[in-house]
Design a protein around this motif. Sequence first.
Motif, PDB file in Angstrom:
ATOM      1  N   GLN A  33      18.837  38.524  37.856  1.00  0.00           N
ATOM      2  CA  GLN A  33      17.569  39.744  36.410  1.00  0.00           C
ATOM      3  C   GLN A  33      17.437  40.901  37.103  1.00  0.00           C
ATOM      4  OE1 GLN A  33      16.569  37.812  34.510  1.00  0.00           O
ATOM      5  NE2 GLN A  33      17.261  36.317  34.441  1.00  0.00           N
ATOM      6  N   LEU A  34      18.562  41.829  37.948  1.00  0.00           N
ATOM      7  CA  LEU A  34      18.407  43.166  38.759  1.00  0.00           C
ATOM      8  C   LEU A  34      19.867  42.966  38.665  1.00  0.00           C
ATOM      9  CD1 LEU A  34      16.259  42.849  41.445  1.00  0.00           C
ATOM     10  CD2 LEU A  34      16.167  43.614  39.841  1.00  0.00           C
ATOM     11  N   CYS A  35      20.277  44.557  38.633  1.00  0.00           N
ATOM     12  CA  CYS A  35      21.702  44.930  38.598  1.00  0.00           C
ATOM     13  C   CYS A  35      21.512  45.225  40.256  1.00  0.00           C
ATOM     14  CB  CYS A  35      21.272  46.836  37.884  1.00  0.00           C
ATOM     15  SG  CYS A  35      20.638  47.890  38.684  1.00  0.00           S
ATOM     16  N   THR A  36      22.863  45.219  40.552  1.00  0.00           N
ATOM     17  CA  THR A  36      23.450  45.388  41.633  1.00  0.00           C
ATOM     18  C   THR A  36      22.422  47.231  42.477  1.00  0.00           C
ATOM     19  OG1 THR A  36      25.736  44.608  41.673  1.00  0.00           O
ATOM     20  CG2 THR A  36      25.127  46.440  43.706  1.00  0.00           C
ATOM     21  N   CYS A  37      22.696  48.065  41.603  1.00  0.00           N
ATOM     22  CA  CYS A  37      22.092  49.297  42.846  1.00  0.00           C
ATOM     23  C   CYS A  37      20.610  48.813  42.989  1.00  0.00           C
ATOM     24  CB  CYS A  37      21.588  50.139  41.777  1.00  0.00           C
ATOM     25  SG  CYS A  37      23.418  50.906  41.581  1.00  0.00           S
ATOM     26  N   CYS A  38      19.211  48.256  42.459  1.00  0.00           N
ATOM     27  CA  CYS A  38      17.948  47.622  42.413  1.00  0.00           C
ATOM     28  C   CYS A  38      17.420  46.388  43.478  1.00  0.00           C
ATOM     29  CB  CYS A  38      17.484  47.641  40.789  1.00  0.00           C
ATOM     30  SG  CYS A  38      17.374  48.810  40.304  1.00  0.00           S
ATOM     31  N   GLN A  39      18.768  45.721  43.325  1.00  0.00           N
ATOM     32  CA  GLN A  39      18.618  44.672  44.683  1.00  0.00           C
ATOM     33  C   GLN A  39      19.206  45.663  45.977  1.00  0.00           C
ATOM     34  OE1 GLN A  39      18.670  41.207  44.326  1.00  0.00           O
ATOM     35  NE2 GLN A  39      18.377  41.538  46.007  1.00  0.00           N
ATOM     36  N   GLN A  40      19.563  46.490  45.931  1.00  0.00           N
ATOM     37  CA  GLN A  40      19.547  46.529  46.960  1.00  0.00           C
ATOM     38  C   GLN A  40      18.910  47.838  46.895  1.00  0.00           C
ATOM     39  OE1 GLN A  40      23.771  48.926  46.644  1.00  0.00           O
ATOM     40  NE2 GLN A  40      25.559  47.557  46.551  1.00  0.00           N
ATOM     41  N   ALA A  41      18.033  48.324  46.697  1.00  0.00           N
ATOM     42  CA  ALA A  41      16.628  48.932  46.797  1.00  0.00           C
ATOM     43  C   ALA A  41      15.832  48.554  47.111  1.00  0.00           C
ATOM     44  CB  ALA A  41      16.806  50.438  45.811  1.00  0.00           C
ATOM     45  N   LEU A  42      15.648  46.775  46.761  1.00  0.00           N
ATOM     46  CA  LEU A  42      14.082  46.244  47.138  1.00  0.00           C
ATOM     47  C   LEU A  42      14.186  46.437  48.440  1.00  0.00           C
ATOM     48  CD1 LEU A  42      15.462  42.808  45.452  1.00  0.00           C
ATOM     49  CD2 LEU A  42      13.685  44.094  44.721  1.00  0.00           C
ATOM     50  N   PRO A  43      12.408  46.416  48.238  1.00  0.00           N
ATOM     51  CA  PRO A  43      11.749  46.588  50.144  1.00  0.00           C
ATOM     52  C   PRO A  43      12.489  45.346  50.234  1.00  0.00           C
ATOM     53  CG  PRO A  43       9.906  46.581  48.389  1.00  0.00           C
ATOM     54  CD  PRO A  43      11.814  46.682  47.415  1.00  0.00           C
ATOM     55  N   SER A  44      12.203  45.833  52.089  1.00  0.00           N
ATOM     56  CA  SER A  44      12.894  44.404  52.583  1.00  0.00           C
ATOM     57  C   SER A  44      11.778  44.297  54.397  1.00  0.00           C
ATOM     58  CB  SER A  44      14.184  43.941  52.608  1.00  0.00           C
ATOM     59  OG  SER A  44      14.731  45.522  53.554  1.00  0.00           O
ATOM     60  N   LEU A  45      11.412  43.172  54.683  1.00  0.00           N
ATOM     61  CA  LEU A  45      10.671  42.956  55.972  1.00  0.00           C
ATOM     62  C   LEU A  45      10.933  42.925  57.162  1.00  0.00           C
ATOM     63  CD1 LEU A  45       8.297  41.098  54.234  1.00  0.00           C
ATOM     64  CD2 LEU A  45       7.587  43.271  54.771  1.00  0.00           C
ATOM     65  N   PRO A  46      11.323  43.272  58.222  1.00  0.00           N
ATOM     66  CA  PRO A  46      12.468  43.905  59.178  1.00  0.00           C
ATOM     67  C   PRO A  46      11.951  41.853  60.357  1.00  0.00           C
ATOM     68  CG  PRO A  46       9.739  43.866  59.971  1.00  0.00           C
ATOM     69  CD  PRO A  46       9.800  43.987  58.675  1.00  0.00           C
ATOM     70  N   TYR A  47      12.704  40.757  59.820  1.00  0.00           N
ATOM     71  CA  TYR A  47      12.859  40.169  60.006  1.00  0.00           C
ATOM     72  C   TYR A  47      13.653  39.810  60.973  1.00  0.00           C
ATOM     73  CZ  TYR A  47      10.776  37.464  56.543  1.00  0.00           C
ATOM     74  OH  TYR A  47       9.226  37.002  55.960  1.00  0.00           O
ATOM     75  N   PRO A  48      15.083  40.081  61.677  1.00  0.00           N
ATOM     76  CA  PRO A  48      15.602  40.320  62.953  1.00  0.00           C
ATOM     77  C   PRO A  48      14.647  40.796  64.068  1.00  0.00           C
ATOM     78  CG  PRO A  48      17.016  41.309  61.124  1.00  0.00           C
ATOM     79  CD  PRO A  48      15.781  41.478  60.534  1.00  0.00           C
ATOM     80  N   LEU A  49      13.935  41.749  63.787  1.00  0.00           N
ATOM     81  CA  LEU A  49      12.761  42.078  64.415  1.00  0.00           C
ATOM     82  C   LEU A  49      12.186  41.030  65.143  1.00  0.00           C
ATOM     83  CD1 LEU A  49      12.519  45.669  63.960  1.00  0.00           C
ATOM     84  CD2 LEU A  49      14.399  44.554  65.507  1.00  0.00           C
ATOM     85  N   CYS A  50      11.989  40.370  64.071  1.00  0.00           N
ATOM     86  CA  CYS A  50      10.629  39.481  64.196  1.00  0.00           C
ATOM     87  C   CYS A  50      10.776  37.983  64.127  1.00  0.00           C
ATOM     88  CB  CYS A  50       9.092  39.540  63.450  1.00  0.00           C
ATOM     89  SG  CYS A  50       9.544  38.968  61.663  1.00  0.00           S
TER      90      CYS A  50
END
Length: 236
Positions: A33-50
Amino acid sequence: MTNIIPSLRHYWHLLLPSCCLWCSLPVQHAQQQLCTCCQQALPSLPYPLCHYNLLWLPVVSKSIKKPLFQQLLALSYYHHPYQHWIQQWKFFANHAAGELLQQQFISLLSRYAKHTIALPQAILYVPMHPSRQRKRGFNQAEILAKAAAKQLKLPLLNVLQRQHKNPAQVGLNRKQRQRNLKQAFSLQTTAALPSHVALIDDVITTGATANELCRLLKRNGVSHISLWTLAVTVLD
């Protein structure tokens, strides 16, 4: 017939590619449902840190007081673009937005499964009152739970029931939400529940709904509850 469907989707995509749900440009893959650029631009949460538990983040722990669940996973804070897609799916039955959210949710759970020592033993979801579900046509938490159970190969337990048609939680503060949920849920089984379960909802605002269900589950033998959701509301 089932084997033909992916090929048909592929050829249909070549003739008339779908539009990205964020930028409206054509997507590169038929089932996305998303193009490659928008998929890469999605906001993410810092799971490796928490360590894949958002309760460790100060901004989350400040917003959710006294959680009765031990772990929290979410795709995002309740901000755009996820906020827009959640509202489109939940209130306007936009199934493309729903498909997008399920894809992102499954992707998060797949990453989590690779980093956790032990998955929950079963999956449950926040129920809707039958009359409200008939009016909406679906329970988004149930749909997410079915997708999660299939992806992780875990049993889905349909044992939680909403007893009363309480007013909607939207617009209520923390104390009003807690009063609104008193004795709202019941457990529809006499069988023993697993000690570790995942509870799925679409959005966590104050945690009142999740806490009420956690009280019920802990009274019936559950000791560890992981809460999985699309988005969590945090204080500005």
